[in-house]
Design a protein around this motif. Structure first.
Motif, PDB file in Angstrom:
ATOM      1  N   PHE A 106      43.094  38.986  47.664  1.00 39.28           N
ATOM      2  CA  PHE A 106      43.485  38.458  46.361  1.00 39.28           C
ATOM      3  C   PHE A 106      45.002  38.330  46.290  1.00 39.28           C
ATOM      4  CE2 PHE A 106      39.564  40.838  45.465  1.00 39.28           C
ATOM      5  CZ  PHE A 106      38.820  39.882  44.820  1.00 39.28           C
ATOM      6  N   SER A 107      45.442  37.236  45.671  1.00 40.07           N
ATOM      7  CA  SER A 107      46.859  37.076  45.390  1.00 40.07           C
ATOM      8  C   SER A 107      46.986  36.511  43.987  1.00 40.07           C
ATOM      9  CB  SER A 107      47.519  36.137  46.394  1.00 40.07           C
ATOM     10  OG  SER A 107      48.892  35.990  46.089  1.00 40.07           O
ATOM     11  N   PRO A 108      47.719  37.182  43.102  1.00 38.33           N
ATOM     12  CA  PRO A 108      48.279  38.514  43.263  1.00 38.33           C
ATOM     13  C   PRO A 108      47.173  39.568  43.263  1.00 38.33           C
ATOM     14  CG  PRO A 108      48.540  37.776  40.989  1.00 38.33           C
ATOM     15  CD  PRO A 108      47.955  36.627  41.763  1.00 38.33           C
ATOM     16  N   PRO A 109      47.533  40.847  43.494  1.00 31.79           N
ATOM     17  CA  PRO A 109      46.515  41.909  43.482  1.00 31.79           C
ATOM     18  C   PRO A 109      45.737  41.928  42.167  1.00 31.79           C
ATOM     19  CG  PRO A 109      48.568  42.747  44.367  1.00 31.79           C
ATOM     20  CD  PRO A 109      48.865  41.370  43.823  1.00 31.79           C
ATOM     21  N   ARG A 110      44.491  42.364  42.248  1.00 32.70           N
ATOM     22  CA  ARG A 110      43.626  42.484  41.072  1.00 32.70           C
ATOM     23  C   ARG A 110      43.998  43.735  40.291  1.00 32.70           C
ATOM     24  NH1 ARG A 110      38.466  39.982  41.043  1.00 32.70           N
ATOM     25  NH2 ARG A 110      38.317  41.042  39.038  1.00 32.70           N
ATOM     26  N   GLU A 111      44.712  43.557  39.206  1.00 35.49           N
ATOM     27  CA  GLU A 111      45.130  44.696  38.385  1.00 35.49           C
ATOM     28  C   GLU A 111      43.925  45.431  37.799  1.00 35.49           C
ATOM     29  OE1 GLU A 111      48.072  46.042  38.163  1.00 35.49           O
ATOM     30  OE2 GLU A 111      49.026  44.488  39.373  1.00 35.49           O
ATOM     31  N   ASP A 112      42.851  44.679  37.453  1.00 31.75           N
ATOM     32  CA  ASP A 112      41.664  45.338  36.893  1.00 31.75           C
ATOM     33  C   ASP A 112      40.994  46.243  37.921  1.00 31.75           C
ATOM     34  OD1 ASP A 112      40.863  42.994  38.293  1.00 31.75           O
ATOM     35  OD2 ASP A 112      39.059  42.777  37.063  1.00 31.75           O
ATOM     36  N   TRP A 113      41.021  45.869  39.193  1.00 24.81           N
ATOM     37  CA  TRP A 113      40.456  46.727  40.236  1.00 24.81           C
ATOM     38  C   TRP A 113      41.304  47.983  40.405  1.00 24.81           C
ATOM     39  CZ3 TRP A 113      37.984  44.154  45.099  1.00 24.81           C
ATOM     40  CH2 TRP A 113      36.977  43.273  44.691  1.00 24.81           C
ATOM     41  N   LEU A 114      42.608  47.827  40.388  1.00 23.13           N
ATOM     42  CA  LEU A 114      43.501  48.967  40.557  1.00 23.13           C
ATOM     43  C   LEU A 114      43.399  49.940  39.381  1.00 23.13           C
ATOM     44  CD1 LEU A 114      46.606  47.095  41.994  1.00 23.13           C
ATOM     45  CD2 LEU A 114      45.037  48.588  43.251  1.00 23.13           C
ATOM     46  N   ALA A 115      43.272  49.410  38.178  1.00 24.85           N
ATOM     47  CA  ALA A 115      43.190  50.236  36.976  1.00 24.85           C
ATOM     48  C   ALA A 115      41.762  50.708  36.683  1.00 24.85           C
ATOM     49  CB  ALA A 115      43.732  49.462  35.785  1.00 24.85           C
ATOM     50  N   LYS A 116      40.797  50.227  37.479  1.00 27.06           N
ATOM     51  CA  LYS A 116      39.377  50.553  37.283  1.00 27.06           C
ATOM     52  C   LYS A 116      38.871  50.104  35.904  1.00 27.06           C
ATOM     53  CE  LYS A 116      39.552  54.433  40.536  1.00 27.06           C
ATOM     54  NZ  LYS A 116      40.091  53.597  41.540  1.00 27.06           N
TER      55      LYS A 116
END
Length: 124
Positions: A106-116
């Protein structure tokens, strides 16, 4: 992550995150892109969703069926060795046709995945 810091990762040394029954993942994140190993059990359905992130999906093992677009009329079966490029904001849904290991970039990173906060995946 600092843009000038080199990091090293070994998939097998990383813990899997259990996202839902039938879906686990491991994430590696840089400043401008994210790489994920996604482990999906046969029959698991990733509900229709969309995100601003550009996505590359590369199947290492198994197969996924994708429904593309708001109406889901475009159907693509993706097998080991094949790659699907999904532009940002394109609605898509997927189902594992067999136990599958896919690599998502993914570009940019998936913020929702990082924040759960990716509740569309965690509902199972």
């Amino acid at each position: 992550m600092a843009a000038d810091k080199v990091t090293f990762h070994r998939w097998n040394d990383m813990a899997k995150e259990k996202v839902a029954d039938g879906l686990d993942r491991r994430l590696i994140c840089g400043e401008k892109m994210m790489l994920a190993h996604v482990y999906i059990k046969k029959g698991f359905v990733v509900p229709k969703h969309q995100h601003h992130n550009e996505q590359l999906t590369y199947i290492l093992e198994g197969a996924l069926r994708f429904w593309i677009g708001e109406d889901g009329k475009e159907v693509i079966d993706l097998h080991a060795g094949e790659v699907l490029v999904i532009p940002g904001n394109v609605p898509h849904k997927a189902e594992a046709l067999e136990d599958t290991l896919d690599v998502d970039v993914f570009s940019p990173p998936r913020e929702d995945w990082l924040a759960k906060t990716d509740d569309y995946l965690r509902q199972k």
